[in-house]
Design a protein around this motif. Structure first.
Motif, mmCIF file in Angstrom:
data_model
loop_
_atom_site.group_PDB
_atom_site.id
_atom_site.type_symbol
_atom_site.label_atom_id
_atom_site.label_comp_id
_atom_site.label_asym_id
_atom_site.label_seq_id
_atom_site.Cartn_x
_atom_site.Cartn_y
_atom_site.Cartn_z
ATOM 1 N N GLY A 133 0.768 -1.230 0.000
ATOM 2 C CA GLY A 133 0.000 0.000 0.000
ATOM 3 C C GLY A 133 0.802 1.284 0.000
ATOM 4 N N HIS A 134 2.116 1.194 -0.202
ATOM 5 C CA HIS A 134 2.953 2.395 -0.212
ATOM 6 C C HIS A 134 3.218 2.922 -1.624
ATOM 7 C CE1 HIS A 134 3.876 1.315 4.001
ATOM 8 N NE2 HIS A 134 4.058 2.617 4.120
ATOM 9 N N ALA A 135 2.723 2.223 -2.629
ATOM 10 C CA ALA A 135 2.927 2.666 -4.007
ATOM 11 C C ALA A 135 1.733 2.226 -4.839
ATOM 12 C CB ALA A 135 4.216 2.090 -4.572
ATOM 13 N N TYR A 136 1.612 2.808 -6.035
ATOM 14 C CA TYR A 136 0.509 2.462 -6.912
ATOM 15 C C TYR A 136 0.944 2.635 -8.363
ATOM 16 C CZ TYR A 136 0.033 7.587 -6.903
ATOM 17 O OH TYR A 136 0.279 8.928 -7.001
ATOM 18 N N ALA A 137 0.340 1.828 -9.230
ATOM 19 C CA ALA A 137 0.599 1.913 -10.666
ATOM 20 C C ALA A 137 -0.513 2.713 -11.316
ATOM 21 C CB ALA A 137 0.663 0.514 -11.272
ATOM 22 N N GLY A 140 0.888 3.166 -16.687
ATOM 23 C CA GLY A 140 2.196 2.618 -17.028
ATOM 24 C C GLY A 140 3.315 3.100 -16.135
ATOM 25 N N ASP A 141 3.043 4.082 -15.275
ATOM 26 C CA ASP A 141 4.014 4.564 -14.293
ATOM 27 C C ASP A 141 3.766 3.879 -12.948
ATOM 28 O OD1 ASP A 141 4.835 6.423 -16.231
ATOM 29 O OD2 ASP A 141 3.524 7.992 -15.425
ATOM 30 N N VAL A 142 4.740 3.974 -12.063
ATOM 31 C CA VAL A 142 4.564 3.552 -10.672
ATOM 32 C C VAL A 142 5.019 4.700 -9.781
ATOM 33 C CG1 VAL A 142 5.217 1.918 -8.861
ATOM 34 C CG2 VAL A 142 4.917 1.113 -11.207
ATOM 35 N N TYR A 143 4.167 5.081 -8.812
ATOM 36 C CA TYR A 143 4.464 6.199 -7.924
ATOM 37 C C TYR A 143 4.493 5.747 -6.466
ATOM 38 C CZ TYR A 143 3.378 9.160 -11.927
ATOM 39 O OH TYR A 143 3.370 9.744 -13.164
ATOM 40 N N PHE A 144 5.385 6.364 -5.702
ATOM 41 C CA PHE A 144 5.374 6.185 -4.246
ATOM 42 C C PHE A 144 4.342 7.139 -3.664
ATOM 43 C CE2 PHE A 144 6.666 7.035 0.109
ATOM 44 C CZ PHE A 144 6.946 5.762 0.579
ATOM 45 N N ASN A 145 3.516 6.622 -2.766
ATOM 46 C CA ASN A 145 2.456 7.408 -2.148
ATOM 47 C C ASN A 145 2.970 8.023 -0.845
ATOM 48 O OD1 ASN A 145 0.111 8.479 -1.114
ATOM 49 N ND2 ASN A 145 -1.061 6.573 -1.195
ATOM 50 N N VAL A 146 3.352 9.289 -0.886
ATOM 51 C CA VAL A 146 3.938 9.923 0.307
ATOM 52 C C VAL A 146 2.934 9.989 1.452
ATOM 53 C CG1 VAL A 146 5.620 11.257 -1.021
ATOM 54 C CG2 VAL A 146 3.381 12.255 -0.509
ATOM 55 N N ALA A 147 1.641 10.028 1.163
ATOM 56 C CA ALA A 147 0.624 10.095 2.211
ATOM 57 C C ALA A 147 0.547 8.804 3.017
ATOM 58 C CB ALA A 147 -0.746 10.416 1.602
ATOM 59 N N ALA A 148 1.076 7.716 2.462
ATOM 60 C CA ALA A 148 1.044 6.434 3.165
ATOM 61 C C ALA A 148 2.246 6.242 4.087
ATOM 62 C CB ALA A 148 0.989 5.289 2.150
ATOM 63 N N ASP A 149 3.174 7.200 4.058
ATOM 64 C CA ASP A 149 4.383 7.115 4.885
ATOM 65 C C ASP A 149 4.278 8.162 6.000
ATOM 66 O OD1 ASP A 149 6.870 6.825 5.977
ATOM 67 O OD2 ASP A 149 7.987 7.465 4.207
#
Length: 268
Positions: A133-137, A140-149
Protein backbone atom coordinates in the motif's frame (compact mmCIF):
# COMPACT_ATOMS: atom_id res chain seq x y z
CA UNK A 1 36.53 8.15 23.99
CA UNK A 2 34.20 6.38 21.56
CA UNK A 3 34.10 7.59 17.97
CA UNK A 4 31.49 10.34 17.53
CA UNK A 5 29.81 11.22 14.21
CA UNK A 6 27.29 13.89 13.22
CA UNK A 7 24.14 12.40 11.71
CA UNK A 8 21.96 14.50 9.43
CA UNK A 9 18.94 12.43 10.48
CA UNK A 10 19.23 13.12 14.22
CA UNK A 11 20.99 16.51 13.81
CA UNK A 12 23.47 15.76 16.54
CA UNK A 13 26.72 14.00 17.28
CA UNK A 14 26.25 10.44 18.43
CA UNK A 15 28.32 7.37 19.14
CA UNK A 16 29.27 5.46 16.00
CA UNK A 17 27.19 2.26 15.93
CA UNK A 18 30.07 -0.13 15.30
CA UNK A 19 33.28 -1.06 17.11
CA UNK A 20 36.81 -1.33 15.63
CA UNK A 21 37.25 -4.73 14.01
CA UNK A 22 33.64 -4.88 12.86
CA UNK A 23 32.42 -4.54 9.29
CA UNK A 24 31.15 -1.11 8.24
CA UNK A 25 29.02 -0.62 5.12
CA UNK A 26 29.03 2.74 3.34
CA UNK A 27 27.01 3.89 0.34
CA UNK A 28 27.61 7.20 -1.44
CA UNK A 29 25.49 8.41 -4.35
CA UNK A 30 27.46 8.60 -7.57
CA UNK A 31 27.09 10.42 -10.88
CA UNK A 32 24.50 10.40 -13.62
CA UNK A 33 26.90 9.77 -16.48
CA UNK A 34 25.58 12.04 -19.22
CA UNK A 35 28.43 14.57 -19.35
CA UNK A 36 32.09 14.80 -18.31
CA UNK A 37 32.85 15.05 -14.60
CA UNK A 38 33.75 18.43 -13.14
CA UNK A 39 35.44 19.34 -9.87
CA UNK A 40 32.11 19.41 -8.01
CA UNK A 41 31.55 15.73 -8.79
CA UNK A 42 34.83 14.88 -7.07
CA UNK A 43 34.15 16.59 -3.71
CA UNK A 44 32.10 13.72 -2.28
CA UNK A 45 34.41 10.91 -3.39
CA UNK A 46 37.48 12.68 -1.98
CA UNK A 47 35.73 13.31 1.36
CA UNK A 48 34.33 9.82 1.76
CA UNK A 49 37.59 8.25 0.62
CA UNK A 50 39.12 10.08 3.59
CA UNK A 51 36.32 8.80 5.85
CA UNK A 52 37.06 5.23 4.77
CA UNK A 53 40.82 5.71 5.25
CA UNK A 54 40.25 7.01 8.79
CA UNK A 55 37.84 4.24 9.73
CA UNK A 56 40.27 1.67 8.33
CA UNK A 57 43.08 3.27 10.37
CA UNK A 58 40.92 2.82 13.49
CA UNK A 59 40.50 -0.87 12.71
CA UNK A 60 37.11 -1.01 10.99
CA UNK A 61 36.59 -3.21 7.93
CA UNK A 62 34.85 -0.89 5.46
CA UNK A 63 32.98 -1.85 2.30
CA UNK A 64 32.21 1.22 0.20
CA UNK A 65 29.83 1.43 -2.77
CA UNK A 66 29.34 4.27 -5.27
CA UNK A 67 26.61 3.79 -7.87
CA UNK A 68 26.60 4.74 -11.53
CA UNK A 69 23.28 6.06 -12.88
CA UNK A 70 23.42 4.95 -16.50
CA UNK A 71 19.76 5.31 -17.44
CA UNK A 72 18.02 8.65 -16.97
CA UNK A 73 16.11 11.38 -18.82
CA UNK A 74 19.27 13.49 -19.05
CA UNK A 75 21.11 10.65 -20.76
CA UNK A 76 18.34 10.27 -23.31
CA UNK A 77 18.41 13.97 -24.22
CA UNK A 78 22.22 14.16 -24.34
CA UNK A 79 22.60 11.00 -26.43
CA UNK A 80 20.11 12.36 -28.97
CA UNK A 81 21.95 15.70 -29.14
CA UNK A 82 25.25 13.90 -29.76
CA UNK A 83 23.77 11.40 -32.23
CA UNK A 84 24.85 8.42 -30.16
CA UNK A 85 23.20 5.74 -28.03
CA UNK A 86 22.52 5.94 -24.31
CA UNK A 87 24.75 2.91 -23.51
CA UNK A 88 27.63 4.35 -25.56
CA UNK A 89 27.36 7.76 -23.92
CA UNK A 90 27.09 6.22 -20.44
CA UNK A 91 30.15 4.04 -21.01
CA UNK A 92 32.23 6.99 -22.26
CA UNK A 93 31.25 9.25 -19.35
CA UNK A 94 31.76 6.45 -16.81
CA UNK A 95 35.34 6.03 -18.06
CA UNK A 96 35.82 9.78 -17.69
CA UNK A 97 34.55 9.60 -14.08
CA UNK A 98 36.92 6.72 -13.27
CA UNK A 99 39.82 8.63 -14.78
CA UNK A 100 39.08 11.64 -12.57
CA UNK A 101 38.93 9.44 -9.45
CA UNK A 102 42.28 7.92 -10.37
CA UNK A 103 43.91 11.33 -10.82
CA UNK A 104 42.68 12.39 -7.37
CA UNK A 105 43.88 9.12 -5.78
CA UNK A 106 40.40 8.04 -4.69
CA UNK A 107 41.21 4.37 -4.24
CA UNK A 108 38.82 3.08 -1.58
CA UNK A 109 35.68 2.31 -3.60
CA UNK A 110 34.93 -1.44 -3.56
CA UNK A 111 31.98 -1.60 -5.96
CA UNK A 112 30.57 0.58 -8.75
CA UNK A 113 27.16 -0.95 -9.53
CA UNK A 114 25.29 0.32 -12.57
CA UNK A 115 21.57 1.00 -12.46
CA UNK A 116 20.95 -1.02 -15.63
CA UNK A 117 22.37 -4.11 -13.89
CA UNK A 118 19.66 -4.03 -11.19
CA UNK A 119 16.38 -3.53 -13.07
CA UNK A 120 14.96 -6.83 -11.74
CA UNK A 121 15.63 -5.80 -8.16
CA UNK A 122 13.92 -2.46 -8.72
CA UNK A 123 10.84 -4.18 -10.12
CA UNK A 124 10.81 -6.51 -7.10
CA UNK A 125 10.96 -3.60 -4.62
CA UNK A 126 8.21 -1.70 -6.45
CA UNK A 127 6.03 -4.82 -6.45
CA UNK A 128 6.48 -5.10 -2.68
CA UNK A 129 5.59 -1.43 -2.18
CA UNK A 130 2.44 -1.77 -4.28
CA UNK A 131 1.37 -4.85 -2.32
CA UNK A 132 1.84 -3.16 1.05
CA UNK A 133 0.00 0.00 0.00
CA UNK A 134 2.95 2.39 -0.21
CA UNK A 135 2.93 2.67 -4.01
CA UNK A 136 0.51 2.46 -6.91
CA UNK A 137 0.60 1.91 -10.67
CA UNK A 138 -1.11 4.38 -12.99
CA UNK A 139 -0.86 4.85 -16.74
CA UNK A 140 2.20 2.62 -17.03
CA UNK A 141 4.01 4.56 -14.29
CA UNK A 142 4.56 3.55 -10.67
CA UNK A 143 4.46 6.20 -7.92
CA UNK A 144 5.37 6.19 -4.25
CA UNK A 145 2.46 7.41 -2.15
CA UNK A 146 3.94 9.92 0.31
CA UNK A 147 0.62 10.10 2.21
CA UNK A 148 1.04 6.43 3.17
CA UNK A 149 4.38 7.11 4.89
CA UNK A 150 3.73 8.62 8.33
CA UNK A 151 7.26 9.96 8.83
CA UNK A 152 7.98 11.16 5.30
CA UNK A 153 10.18 14.26 5.57
CA UNK A 154 12.10 13.18 8.66
CA UNK A 155 15.51 13.44 7.02
CA UNK A 156 14.90 17.07 6.06
CA UNK A 157 12.91 17.75 9.25
CA UNK A 158 9.98 19.15 7.27
CA UNK A 159 6.44 18.04 6.58
CA UNK A 160 5.52 17.03 3.01
CA UNK A 161 3.75 20.32 2.23
CA UNK A 162 6.87 22.33 3.15
CA UNK A 163 9.01 20.05 1.00
CA UNK A 164 6.69 20.45 -1.98
CA UNK A 165 6.73 24.24 -1.65
CA UNK A 166 10.50 24.37 -2.05
CA UNK A 167 10.96 21.77 -4.75
CA UNK A 168 10.38 21.33 -8.44
CA UNK A 169 7.52 18.86 -8.49
CA UNK A 170 7.13 16.68 -11.57
CA UNK A 171 3.58 17.20 -12.85
CA UNK A 172 1.48 14.17 -13.77
CA UNK A 173 -2.25 13.60 -14.07
CA UNK A 174 -1.69 10.08 -12.73
CA UNK A 175 -0.54 11.18 -9.24
CA UNK A 176 -2.75 10.88 -6.17
CA UNK A 177 -0.74 13.56 -4.35
CA UNK A 178 1.45 16.34 -5.85
CA UNK A 179 4.50 15.13 -3.89
CA UNK A 180 4.26 11.49 -5.04
CA UNK A 181 7.40 10.56 -6.96
CA UNK A 182 7.93 8.21 -9.88
CA UNK A 183 9.68 4.91 -9.28
CA UNK A 184 8.92 3.64 -12.79
CA UNK A 185 8.37 5.77 -15.90
CA UNK A 186 6.43 4.42 -18.86
CA UNK A 187 8.24 4.55 -22.19
CA UNK A 188 7.29 7.56 -24.29
CA UNK A 189 6.76 7.59 -28.08
CA UNK A 190 10.00 8.08 -29.96
CA UNK A 191 12.31 7.04 -27.13
CA UNK A 192 15.08 4.61 -28.13
CA UNK A 193 14.73 0.90 -27.45
CA UNK A 194 17.91 0.89 -25.36
CA UNK A 195 16.15 2.71 -22.49
CA UNK A 196 13.01 0.56 -22.50
CA UNK A 197 12.80 -2.37 -20.10
CA UNK A 198 10.01 -4.91 -19.62
CA UNK A 199 7.98 -4.70 -16.42
CA UNK A 200 4.56 -5.77 -15.09
CA UNK A 201 3.37 -2.22 -15.95
CA UNK A 202 4.65 -2.19 -19.51
CA UNK A 203 7.89 -1.04 -21.07
CA UNK A 204 9.70 1.78 -19.31
CA UNK A 205 12.65 2.68 -17.13
CA UNK A 206 13.29 3.22 -13.42
CA UNK A 207 13.13 6.55 -11.64
CA UNK A 208 16.22 8.00 -10.02
CA UNK A 209 15.49 7.25 -6.36
CA UNK A 210 14.57 3.56 -6.65
CA UNK A 211 17.93 2.84 -8.27
CA UNK A 212 19.96 3.72 -5.19
CA UNK A 213 17.61 1.97 -2.76
CA UNK A 214 18.00 -1.29 -4.64
CA UNK A 215 21.74 -1.11 -5.33
CA UNK A 216 22.52 -0.21 -1.71
CA UNK A 217 20.42 -3.03 -0.26
CA UNK A 218 21.63 -5.58 -2.80
CA UNK A 219 25.32 -5.01 -2.10
CA UNK A 220 25.30 -3.89 1.54
CA UNK A 221 22.12 -5.22 3.13
CA UNK A 222 18.76 -3.76 4.11
CA UNK A 223 20.31 -1.54 6.80
CA UNK A 224 23.61 0.14 5.96
CA UNK A 225 25.91 1.85 8.43
CA UNK A 226 26.69 5.08 6.56
CA UNK A 227 24.79 6.71 3.74
CA UNK A 228 26.66 9.65 2.26
CA UNK A 229 26.31 12.29 -0.40
CA UNK A 230 26.22 16.00 -1.06
CA UNK A 231 23.88 18.36 0.76
CA UNK A 232 22.12 19.00 -2.54
CA UNK A 233 20.89 15.39 -2.52
CA UNK A 234 19.19 15.55 0.88
CA UNK A 235 15.90 16.39 -0.83
CA UNK A 236 14.40 14.96 -2.86
CA UNK A 237 16.81 12.10 -3.53
CA UNK A 238 17.81 10.91 -0.07
CA UNK A 239 14.43 11.65 1.49
CA UNK A 240 12.77 9.52 -1.17
CA UNK A 241 15.38 6.78 -0.94
CA UNK A 242 14.83 6.54 2.79
CA UNK A 243 11.03 6.52 2.49
CA UNK A 244 10.76 3.78 -0.11
CA UNK A 245 13.49 1.60 1.43
CA UNK A 246 12.03 1.64 4.93
CA UNK A 247 8.48 1.20 3.60
CA UNK A 248 9.63 -1.89 1.68
CA UNK A 249 11.65 -3.56 4.45
CA UNK A 250 10.25 -2.19 7.72
CA UNK A 251 13.86 -1.64 8.84
CA UNK A 252 16.03 1.49 9.22
CA UNK A 253 17.70 2.20 5.88
CA UNK A 254 20.87 3.79 7.29
CA UNK A 255 22.24 4.06 10.81
CA UNK A 256 24.10 7.28 10.03
CA UNK A 257 23.39 9.87 7.32
CA UNK A 258 26.40 11.98 6.38
CA UNK A 259 26.22 14.95 3.99
CA UNK A 260 29.21 16.82 2.68
CA UNK A 261 29.10 20.53 1.90
CA UNK A 262 29.38 21.83 -1.65
CA UNK A 263 32.44 23.33 -3.27
CA UNK A 264 32.56 27.13 -3.18
CA UNK A 265 34.82 28.99 -5.56
CA UNK A 266 36.19 32.31 -4.28
CA UNK A 267 36.95 35.27 -6.49
CA UNK A 268 40.53 35.48 -7.70
Amino acid sequence: MALQVYSTLTRKKEAFPKQPGERVTMYVCGPTVYKPSHIGHMVGPVIFDTVKRYLTFLGYKVTWVINITDVDDKLIVRAKDQNTTVPALAAKMTDDYFDCLKKLNVTGVDHFPKATEHIDGMIAMMTTLIKNGHAYAAGGDVYFNVAADDDYGKLCNRDPEQLEAGARIEVSAHKKNPGDFAMWKAAKPGEPDDVQYDSPWGKGRPGWHIECSVMASKLLGETIDIHGGGLDLQFPHHENELAQSESATGKPFARVWMHNGLLRMGKS
